[in-house]
Design a protein around this motif. Structure first.
Motif, PDB file in Angstrom:
ATOM      1  N   TYR A  37      12.380  61.611 -50.079  1.00  0.00           N
ATOM      2  CA  TYR A  37      13.308  62.299 -49.181  1.00  0.00           C
ATOM      3  C   TYR A  37      14.661  61.585 -49.104  1.00  0.00           C
ATOM      4  CZ  TYR A  37      12.673  58.857 -45.419  1.00  0.00           C
ATOM      5  OH  TYR A  37      12.661  57.706 -44.653  1.00  0.00           O
ATOM      6  N   GLN A  38      14.734  60.344 -49.632  1.00  0.00           N
ATOM      7  CA  GLN A  38      16.001  59.624 -49.653  1.00  0.00           C
ATOM      8  C   GLN A  38      16.711  59.708 -50.997  1.00  0.00           C
ATOM      9  OE1 GLN A  38      15.483  55.579 -48.366  1.00  0.00           O
ATOM     10  NE2 GLN A  38      14.617  56.147 -46.377  1.00  0.00           N
ATOM     11  N   LYS A  39      16.073  60.300 -51.977  1.00  0.00           N
ATOM     12  CA  LYS A  39      16.676  60.380 -53.297  1.00  0.00           C
ATOM     13  C   LYS A  39      17.693  61.529 -53.354  1.00  0.00           C
ATOM     14  CE  LYS A  39      12.777  58.411 -55.848  1.00  0.00           C
ATOM     15  NZ  LYS A  39      11.767  58.626 -56.919  1.00  0.00           N
ATOM     16  N   PRO A  40      18.822  61.314 -54.028  1.00  0.00           N
ATOM     17  CA  PRO A  40      19.827  62.383 -54.117  1.00  0.00           C
ATOM     18  C   PRO A  40      19.456  63.482 -55.097  1.00  0.00           C
ATOM     19  CG  PRO A  40      20.547  60.452 -55.336  1.00  0.00           C
ATOM     20  CD  PRO A  40      19.278  60.059 -54.636  1.00  0.00           C
ATOM     21  N   GLU A  41      18.559  63.195 -56.052  1.00  0.00           N
ATOM     22  CA  GLU A  41      18.176  64.226 -57.004  1.00  0.00           C
ATOM     23  C   GLU A  41      17.586  65.438 -56.280  1.00  0.00           C
ATOM     24  OE1 GLU A  41      18.309  60.516 -59.460  1.00  0.00           O
ATOM     25  OE2 GLU A  41      17.609  61.042 -57.460  1.00  0.00           O
ATOM     26  N   GLY A  42      18.026  66.603 -56.656  1.00  0.00           N
ATOM     27  CA  GLY A  42      17.579  67.830 -56.011  1.00  0.00           C
ATOM     28  C   GLY A  42      18.451  68.247 -54.845  1.00  0.00           C
ATOM     29  N   MET A  43      19.350  67.360 -54.400  1.00  0.00           N
ATOM     30  CA  MET A  43      20.268  67.670 -53.311  1.00  0.00           C
ATOM     31  C   MET A  43      21.640  68.015 -53.878  1.00  0.00           C
ATOM     32  SD  MET A  43      18.564  67.399 -50.516  1.00  0.00           S
ATOM     33  CE  MET A  43      17.155  66.596 -49.742  1.00  0.00           C
ATOM     34  N   GLN A  44      22.518  68.524 -53.014  1.00  0.00           N
ATOM     35  CA  GLN A  44      23.875  68.796 -53.459  1.00  0.00           C
ATOM     36  C   GLN A  44      24.721  67.535 -53.355  1.00  0.00           C
ATOM     37  OE1 GLN A  44      25.009  71.891 -50.699  1.00  0.00           O
ATOM     38  NE2 GLN A  44      26.149  70.472 -49.435  1.00  0.00           N
TER      39      GLN A  44
END
Length: 302
Positions: free
Chosen positions: A112-119
């Motif tokens: 949930y802290q990883k930027p992958e998959g987020m904008q």
């Protein structure tokens, strides 16, 4: 004095755009629709977090990033002549979203802290779900991701020498941060934040503290506002003198106009700011309010 990387190269991008232009009813309606996609890879990353501190130096920049962007744009144009009277309108909408595919993230970082998959530049915060008034009400809440939409609509009319138009601009699906830091650094400034919490008002705003500020996460999303708005971006009323009258005055042409921009906005925001970055750590502190402008002028052709 820094670690170099001889393998760095240009970033790479694969793009495509599919569009269609159309015209209906002998020019009464014209329009355009575009769908676009941009796959960018080998993005040059600085300030990497995937190298541990015991490496002994700042990790070198490297082509380790990848982002996928996509979206669509729509345009509609209306034009109708009724004798000497003309009605027209321009409407458009744009939607864009992006997703980080790779960013050299430490493998042991929680998902949930990883930027992958987020904008890109996704905001992370604790999420409010009302006020917690008992220990039993303390619980975690998942993050969510949104993408903003922008809209533009312009309406106009012409009659003889008179012309007028109004442009509306709107945004939705966006969050803005405006921090009201009451009693900060022993100052006596207290911002208007509605009613404060009390045993009788358990949904009120957390009470500001003097010389006793807990860790900032206790505020959760208190300073996050629905940034959606509709704004009268531009409007104008004008009159163009006839060529005969202009020539009598020794002129090639004469037009008088009254216009303005940023005239009014409808929003749930506490104030109207064009930008919410001020370089102060908090995103909105000191950001300059949106300026209204009015212009009265002449266009003269000799």
């Amino acid at each position: 004095a820094t670690v170099g990387n001889p393998t760095v190269q240009w970033e790479e991008s694969e793009k495509y755009n599919i569009g269609v232009d159309f015209e209906l009813f002998k020019g009464l309606i014209k329009g355009k629709a575009d769908v676009f996609n941009d796959n960018r890879s080998k993005i040059l990353l600085t300030g990497r977090s995937d190298v541990p501190s015991y490496f002994g130096a700042a990790p070198p920049v490297a082509n380790l990033g990848a982002v996928k962007s996509k979206g669509y744009e729509l345009e509609l144009h209306f034009n109708k002549n009724i004798g000497k009277f003309r009605l027209w309108s321009d409407l458009n909408m744009a939607h864009t979203e992006n997703k980080i595919l790779e960013r050299a993230t430490p493998e042991l970082l929680p998902d949930y802290q990883k930027p992958e998959g987020m904008q890109i530049d996704q905001v992370y915060s604790y999420v409010n779900n009302g006020k917690y008034n008992t220990w039993d009400q303390l619980y975690g809440s998942t993050m969510h991701n949104v993408n903003d939409n922008t809209y533009n609509a312009t309406f106009g009319a012409d009659w003889k020498g008179f012309s007028a138009f109004i442009q509306l601009y709107a945004v939705n699906n966006v969050t803005r941060q405006v921090v009201f830091n009451s009693l900060n650094a022993q100052s006596n400034a207290v911002y208007h934040e509605g009613t404060y919490w009390s045993p009788a008002n358990t949904e009120g705003t957390p009470i500001p503290r003097w010389l006793s500020t807990p860790f900032g996460d206790y505020r959760g999303t208190q300073y996050m506002f629905d940034g959606s708005y509709v704004r009268i971006k531009n409007a104008e009323l004008a009159y163009t003198f006839t060529s005969d009258l202009s020539r009598r005055m020794g002129l090639g042409g004469l037009r008088i106009y009254l216009n303005g921009n940023n005239l009014y906005a409808w929003s749930k925001m506490p104030d109207d700011r064009e930008s919410n970055f001020a370089g102060t750590g908090w995103a909105s502190q000191g950001a300059y309010p949106t300026v209204k402008r009015y212009n009265l002028g002449l266009n003269i052709t000799f």
